[in-house]
Design a protein around this motif. Structure first.
Motif, PDB file in Angstrom:
ATOM      1  N   SER A  26       0.829  -1.203   0.000  1.00  0.00           N
ATOM      2  CA  SER A  26       0.000   0.000   0.000  1.00  0.00           C
ATOM      3  C   SER A  26       0.870   1.263   0.000  1.00  0.00           C
ATOM      4  N   ASP A  27       0.195   2.415  -0.013  1.00  0.00           N
ATOM      5  CA  ASP A  27       0.876   3.710   0.043  1.00  0.00           C
ATOM      6  C   ASP A  27       1.157   4.164   1.473  1.00  0.00           C
ATOM      7  N   LEU A  28       0.925   3.311   2.444  1.00  0.00           N
ATOM      8  CA  LEU A  28       1.082   3.729   3.840  1.00  0.00           C
ATOM      9  C   LEU A  28       2.471   4.297   4.155  1.00  0.00           C
ATOM     10  N   PRO A  29       3.583   3.711   3.692  1.00  0.00           N
ATOM     11  CA  PRO A  29       4.895   4.297   4.028  1.00  0.00           C
ATOM     12  C   PRO A  29       5.042   5.738   3.550  1.00  0.00           C
ATOM     13  N   GLN A  30       4.534   6.031   2.348  1.00  0.00           N
ATOM     14  CA  GLN A  30       4.620   7.403   1.838  1.00  0.00           C
ATOM     15  C   GLN A  30       3.693   8.341   2.596  1.00  0.00           C
ATOM     16  N   ILE A  31       2.508   7.849   2.926  1.00  0.00           N
ATOM     17  CA  ILE A  31       1.517   8.688   3.599  1.00  0.00           C
ATOM     18  C   ILE A  31       1.977   9.075   5.002  1.00  0.00           C
ATOM     19  N   THR A  32       2.566   8.142   5.734  1.00  0.00           N
ATOM     20  CA  THR A  32       3.001   8.454   7.094  1.00  0.00           C
ATOM     21  C   THR A  32       4.140   9.479   7.101  1.00  0.00           C
ATOM     22  N   LYS A  33       4.876   9.567   6.002  1.00  0.00           N
ATOM     23  CA  LYS A  33       5.918  10.593   5.913  1.00  0.00           C
ATOM     24  C   LYS A  33       5.331  11.958   5.598  1.00  0.00           C
ATOM     25  N   ILE A  34       4.226  11.974   4.846  1.00  0.00           N
ATOM     26  CA  ILE A  34       3.584  13.244   4.483  1.00  0.00           C
ATOM     27  C   ILE A  34       2.871  13.849   5.681  1.00  0.00           C
ATOM     28  N   ILE A  35       2.244  12.988   6.505  1.00  0.00           N
ATOM     29  CA  ILE A  35       1.477  13.470   7.669  1.00  0.00           C
ATOM     30  C   ILE A  35       1.961  12.722   8.927  1.00  0.00           C
ATOM     31  N   PRO A  36       3.187  12.966   9.351  1.00  0.00           N
ATOM     32  CA  PRO A  36       3.777  12.174  10.443  1.00  0.00           C
ATOM     33  C   PRO A  36       3.076  12.334  11.784  1.00  0.00           C
ATOM     34  N   ASP A  37       2.322  13.399  11.960  1.00  0.00           N
ATOM     35  CA  ASP A  37       1.671  13.633  13.249  1.00  0.00           C
ATOM     36  C   ASP A  37       0.199  13.220  13.257  1.00  0.00           C
ATOM     37  N   THR A  38      -0.268  12.604  12.175  1.00  0.00           N
ATOM     38  CA  THR A  38      -1.659  12.188  12.068  1.00  0.00           C
ATOM     39  C   THR A  38      -1.750  10.670  12.119  1.00  0.00           C
ATOM     40  N   PRO A  39      -2.632  10.100  12.934  1.00  0.00           N
ATOM     41  CA  PRO A  39      -2.787   8.640  12.967  1.00  0.00           C
ATOM     42  C   PRO A  39      -3.214   8.090  11.605  1.00  0.00           C
ATOM     43  N   VAL A  40      -2.511   7.058  11.146  1.00  0.00           N
ATOM     44  CA  VAL A  40      -2.834   6.403   9.880  1.00  0.00           C
ATOM     45  C   VAL A  40      -3.090   4.924  10.158  1.00  0.00           C
ATOM     46  N   TYR A  41      -4.257   4.447   9.728  1.00  0.00           N
ATOM     47  CA  TYR A  41      -4.646   3.051   9.925  1.00  0.00           C
ATOM     48  C   TYR A  41      -4.725   2.343   8.571  1.00  0.00           C
ATOM     49  N   LEU A  42      -4.263   1.109   8.530  1.00  0.00           N
ATOM     50  CA  LEU A  42      -4.372   0.300   7.321  1.00  0.00           C
ATOM     51  C   LEU A  42      -5.611  -0.580   7.414  1.00  0.00           C
ATOM     52  N   GLU A  43      -6.483  -0.476   6.418  1.00  0.00           N
ATOM     53  CA  GLU A  43      -7.683  -1.297   6.391  1.00  0.00           C
ATOM     54  C   GLU A  43      -7.363  -2.669   5.789  1.00  0.00           C
ATOM     55  N   MET A  44      -7.829  -3.724   6.455  1.00  0.00           N
ATOM     56  CA  MET A  44      -7.644  -5.092   5.993  1.00  0.00           C
ATOM     57  C   MET A  44      -9.003  -5.694   5.677  1.00  0.00           C
ATOM     58  N   CYS A  45      -9.039  -6.563   4.677  1.00  0.00           N
ATOM     59  CA  CYS A  45     -10.306  -7.147   4.249  1.00  0.00           C
ATOM     60  C   CYS A  45     -10.238  -8.667   4.199  1.00  0.00           C
ATOM     61  N   HIS A  46     -11.366  -9.258   3.853  1.00  0.00           N
ATOM     62  CA  HIS A  46     -11.551 -10.701   3.928  1.00  0.00           C
ATOM     63  C   HIS A  46     -10.877 -11.463   2.802  1.00  0.00           C
ATOM     64  N   THR A  47     -10.339 -10.769   1.794  1.00  0.00           N
ATOM     65  CA  THR A  47      -9.773 -11.463   0.646  1.00  0.00           C
ATOM     66  C   THR A  47      -8.460 -10.840   0.192  1.00  0.00           C
ATOM     67  N   THR A  48      -7.648 -11.670  -0.460  1.00  0.00           N
ATOM     68  CA  THR A  48      -6.411 -11.199  -1.089  1.00  0.00           C
ATOM     69  C   THR A  48      -6.474 -11.323  -2.602  1.00  0.00           C
TER      70      THR A  48
END
Length: 257
Positions: A26-48
């Motif tokens: 996902s884009d989570l590594p890039q997003i956490t660098k853009i907004i380091p002070d904002t909580p970021v959660y990764l959504e997981m689902c029932h299928t891959t």
């Protein structure tokens, strides 16, 4: 979306949704660098991974269920890249729903929520990294399926990987799953530039009660991945079809402890 501007305007939490799938790219590594002070959660689902529709109507496609190890791997990777936590969506869809023969169905693995919020605990679990066909995958770094249309064709992909606590203890197994019987086709693979040795065991790496869309030896090829050549971060892989017909690789996983 301009996430920096949105958080300045008052957005105080981001839930990153990979469009109905559990993913490990996902884009989570890039997003956490853009907004380091904002909580970021990764959504997981029932299928891959989802397959073909088997009937007319809504939710008519076959689908591969996300396993506990795949959930734990997603959570560990999210924590390792600055994520605050994980959320779950469509979790009830392990139970029977939709139309057509898409079972067997099971109870959702509710037990994963006992420990998935503990970064230290998930960092000690066996890992199962996954790449697959998914909706809107064009927005991700890896383009699936891998399309092998002629002998000698090489396809590459990347996996962001985070070692288990104290470092990986055992070598891993990389598996590719094709859209049809691979017959006597021959394949080779590299990880971070190192030629890999074929794996003798191509079975599911961990106990998996969810059988839909699992492959067998006829559609799998696999290789041993030495733990010492892997890094904490982006790992580069190459797969070459030396001889064979035309195939699409729809599902890739790397299991390691």
């Amino acid at each position: 979306l301009d996430l920096a501007a949105m958080t300045q305007a008052g957005v105080d939490l981001v839930n990153l949704s990979p469009h109905y799938f559990t993913v490990h790219d996902s884009d989570l590594p890039q997003i956490t660098k853009i907004i380091p002070d904002t909580p970021v959660y990764l959504e997981m689902c029932h299928t891959t991974y989802v397959g073909k529709s088997v009937a007319k109507g809504y939710d008519s496609f076959t689908f591969r269920r996300t396993t506990p190890n795949q959930y734990y791997t997603a959570a560990h990777l999210a924590y390792s890249r600055g994520g605050t936590g994980v959320t779950a969506f469509n979790f009830v869809y392990y139970r029977e729903h939709g139309v057509g023969e898409r079972g067997p169905f099971d109870e959702p693995p509710f037990f994963i929520f006992n420990n998935i919020g503990d970064p230290d605990w998930v960092a000690q679990q066996p890992q199962d990294y996954v790449l697959s066909n998914m909706w809107l995958e064009k927005f991700l770094a890896n383009k699936m399926p891998l399309d092998f249309n002629a002998a000698g064709k090489t396809c590459s992909f990347q996996m962001d990987m985070a070692p288990t606590k104290g470092g990986w203890k055992q070598d891993g197994t990389l598996r590719i799953q094709a859209d049809k019987d691979l017959g006597d086709s021959t394949w080779t693979a590299k990880a971070n530039g190192v030629e890999l040795k074929p794996a003798a065991d191509l079975s599911e790496p961990y106990n998996n009660i969810y059988t839909p869309l699992l492959g067998d030896d006829t559609v799998h090829r696999g290789w041993i991945v030495p733990k010492d050549i892997l890094i904490d971060g982006i790992n580069n892989f190459e797969v070459t079809m030396n001889t064979g017909d035309k195939y699409k690789i729809n599902f890739i996983n790397l299991a390691i402890k």
